[in-house]
Design an enzyme around this catalytic site. Structure first.
Site, PDB file in Angstrom:
ATOM      1  N   VAL A 105      -0.291   0.162  15.562  1.00 34.03           N
ATOM      2  CA  VAL A 105      -0.038  -1.260  15.381  1.00 34.03           C
ATOM      3  C   VAL A 105      -0.404  -2.032  16.649  1.00 34.03           C
ATOM      4  CG1 VAL A 105       1.810  -2.957  15.048  1.00 34.03           C
ATOM      5  CG2 VAL A 105       1.658  -0.964  13.564  1.00 34.03           C
ATOM      6  N   LEU A 134      -0.015  -4.080   7.974  1.00 29.46           N
ATOM      7  CA  LEU A 134      -1.327  -3.440   7.859  1.00 29.46           C
ATOM      8  C   LEU A 134      -1.231  -2.059   7.223  1.00 29.46           C
ATOM      9  CD1 LEU A 134      -1.542  -1.004  10.153  1.00 29.46           C
ATOM     10  CD2 LEU A 134      -1.854  -2.914  11.689  1.00 29.46           C
ATOM     11  N   GLY A 178       0.044  10.810  -8.034  1.00 32.22           N
ATOM     12  CA  GLY A 178      -0.557  11.774  -7.121  1.00 32.22           C
ATOM     13  C   GLY A 178       0.457  12.796  -6.647  1.00 32.22           C
ATOM     14  N   GLY A 225       2.944   9.760   1.866  1.00 35.44           N
ATOM     15  CA  GLY A 225       3.376  10.205   3.198  1.00 35.44           C
ATOM     16  C   GLY A 225       3.148   9.079   4.172  1.00 35.44           C
ATOM     17  N   CYS A 264       5.171   5.215   7.538  1.00 34.01           N
ATOM     18  CA  CYS A 264       5.997   4.066   7.132  1.00 34.01           C
ATOM     19  C   CYS A 264       6.882   4.324   5.914  1.00 34.01           C
ATOM     20  CB  CYS A 264       5.104   2.863   6.885  1.00 34.01           C
ATOM     21  SG  CYS A 264       4.355   2.271   8.410  1.00 34.01           S
TER      22      CYS A 264
END
Ligand SMILES: NC(=O)c1ccc[n+]([C@@H]2O[C@H](COP(=O)([O-])OP(=O)(O)OC[C@H]3O[C@@H](n4cnc5c(N)ncnc54)[C@H](O)[C@@H]3O)[C@@H](O)[C@H]2O)c1
Length: 473
Positions: free
Chosen positions: A11, A157, A264, A268, A271
């Site tokens: 970040v 993001l 799926g 993971g 976050c």
């Protein structure tokens, strides 16, 4: 206006690189000397598309610098971003040690007014704790405790598309509390993000606590959509329905939309897992239930083991003598981030059952080795049965199955005929639903996706029996 970013990880680096590209003079501070040396030498410690180019250009043009010198960094910025890690603790709550130590460091070095912007993902109330930590240091130094403000500006993001997300945000959340600096802080944040608000305002102004909670609510909502679809997929498997058709059927509804509806082998990353746990922990501390988010986590943990369960159902619990290929190690494509990647659970579980695992990932090999060494601490011998290869096809020689765990673009259209010839048994467990089950059925490849009418796809292709009968158990 000048900017300092404290913490030069995913970040911090993306924030620093993008703001320098918008013309701000940026200093990125990190306590990790090796990382700072790398950055000063033009190397980038993480893989993120476009980041290296952006950093080198702005570094060369003198708009961004990297340092371990706290005083220099605090003196430089009018705005000080906190972008350090907030990992999960044993009990699931967020560890604020890094954030609070940065706050104290700022307080020890402050000489004039600074706007402290919390970009790390932090539980509600953290801005108050940052404020208290800075004030404490200022009071110790006999200085005015009113020479700063703290605002919340959570980051949304996505790794793998981080530059684009930062430069073209859907929205910018800014939390500012009433107080003597309210107007000044709002003006500074407005000026900082003015480039993104030229066409229409993308900034959503709110109070600090709401901004802090917005970040957790967003991640919990996205994680919940994934776990919900994973449960629908597992039911679809049981009923002979196809989750991809269901996805299109519900995504077309404007109220639902198509995003984050892919089933799926589990989510993971740095976050979703930690932020959902932290939200549950915050709720518990305030006597609230977070039943939906709790269930989201449980479904995700189960989903990570689904492919191994299926493999075991077909080949038996003892996988000694079996060779398994894995394509994709990173938790998602376009990153080398292995934090909480489903591949870690899958590979450890295969190794514990005696399988030999050969893996390929376009960029995450090194990080994967670091992560697997951690996971196998105390059982290091397991890793004797693990090896990485440099090309996807090299992973397939003589294997009993291929597991696809990350949806890298170059896995989308492989040469199935060549794969079939290379594998001992043509059997694909597709953890990201990349392949067309009907096409694989025509090719005579056994195939199991997630929620794709599983039991119907060529599972009559018999696994090869191993010579030692015990190994077929
Ligand atoms: N990675 C993501 O995709 C993402 C997206 C949105 C929000 N976030 C949040 O942003 C925060 C940062 O995440 P990240 O992935 O960038 O973490 P990271 O682990 O990649 O980077 C954190 C950096 O902070 C540095 N650091 C720690 N303590 C420091 C100190 N006292 N002084 C200077 N530097 C220090 C570390 O050395 C490291 O380089 C977290 O709260 C995370 O939840 C992450």
């Amino acid at each position: 206006m000048r900017v300092t970013v404290i913490g030069s990880g995913y970040v911090g680096l993306v924030t620093g690189a993008c703001l320098s590209d918008l013309g701000f003079k940026v200093v990125c501070l990190d306590k990790d000397e090796d990382k700072v040396k790398m950055l000063q030498a033009g190397e980038v410690p993480i893989y993120e598309p476009g980041l290296k180019e952006l950093l080198s250009r702005n570094h060369a043009e003198g708009r961004i610098r990297f340092t371990t010198d706290a005083q220099l960094a605090i003196d430089h910025g009018d705005i000080l971003f906190i972008a350090v890690g907030t990992p999960a603790q044993e009990d699931g709550s967020a560890d604020l040690a890094h954030v609070l130590s940065v706050a104290a460091m700022v307080g020890r070095n402050l000489k004039d007014f600074k706007l402290i912007v919390n970009k790390s993902t932090v539980p509600v109330g953290t801005a108050d704790r940052v404020r208290a930590a800075v004030k404490h240091e200022l009071t110790q130094r006999g200085m005015s405790s009113e020479m700063f403000d703290v605002v919340s500006n959570p980051e949304f993001l996505k790794e793998g598309a981080a530059i684009d997300d930062f430069m073209r945000p859907d929205r910018i959340v800014v939390g500012i509390d009433d107080g003597i600096h309210h107007e000044k802080s709002q003006r500074m944040m407005g000026d900082l993000y003015a480039s993104f608000n030229r066409h229409h305002s993308r900034t959503v102004w709110m109070d600090v606590r709401s901004a802090e909670l917005t970040k957790y609510a967003a991640n919990a909502m996205l994680a919940t959509r994934i776990s919900f679809m994973n449960e629908i997929a597992n039911l679809a498997d049981a009923l002979g329905a196809d989750v991809d058709q269901i996805r299109r059927g519900i995504g077309a509804d404007n109220r639902i939309g198509y995003s984050f509806l892919y089933a799926g082998c589990g989510y993971g990353g740095s976050c979703f897992p930690k932020d959902t746990q932290a939200l549950v922990s915050t709720a518990q501390a305030h006597g609230q239930l977070m039943s939906v988010v709790n269930a989201t986590e449980q479904v995700n943990e189960r989903q990570k083991t689904l492919l191994v369960d299926r493999l075991v159902k077909r080949l038996g619990d003892d996988l000694t003598g079996r060779k398994i290929a894995v394509w994709g190690l990173a938790f998602k494509p376009n990153t080398d981030d292995m934090r909480e990647a489903p591949s870690r659970v899958v590979i450890k579980s295969l190794l514990e059952r005696g399988a030999h695992v050969t893996a390929y990932d376009p960029v995450a090999g090194h990080e994967a080795m670091v992560a697997l060494k951690l996971d196998c601490a105390g059982q290091e011998a397991l890793l004797n049965n693990f090896n990485l290869v440099a090309h996807d096809m090299d992973a397939l020689h003589g294997v009993d199955a291929l597991m696809v765990l990350t949806e890298w673009k170059n896995f989308h259209n492989p040469d199935f005929q060549a794969m079939k010839l290379s594998m001992r048994t043509p059997y694909i467990l597709d953890g990201r639903n990349l392949y067309n089950p009907d096409a694989l059925a025509d090719l005579g490849i056994a195939y199991q996706g997630i929620g794709r009418r599983n039991e119907l796809i060529n599972l009559s292709v018999e696994p090869v029996m191993l010579e030692t009968p015990a190994l077929n158990a």
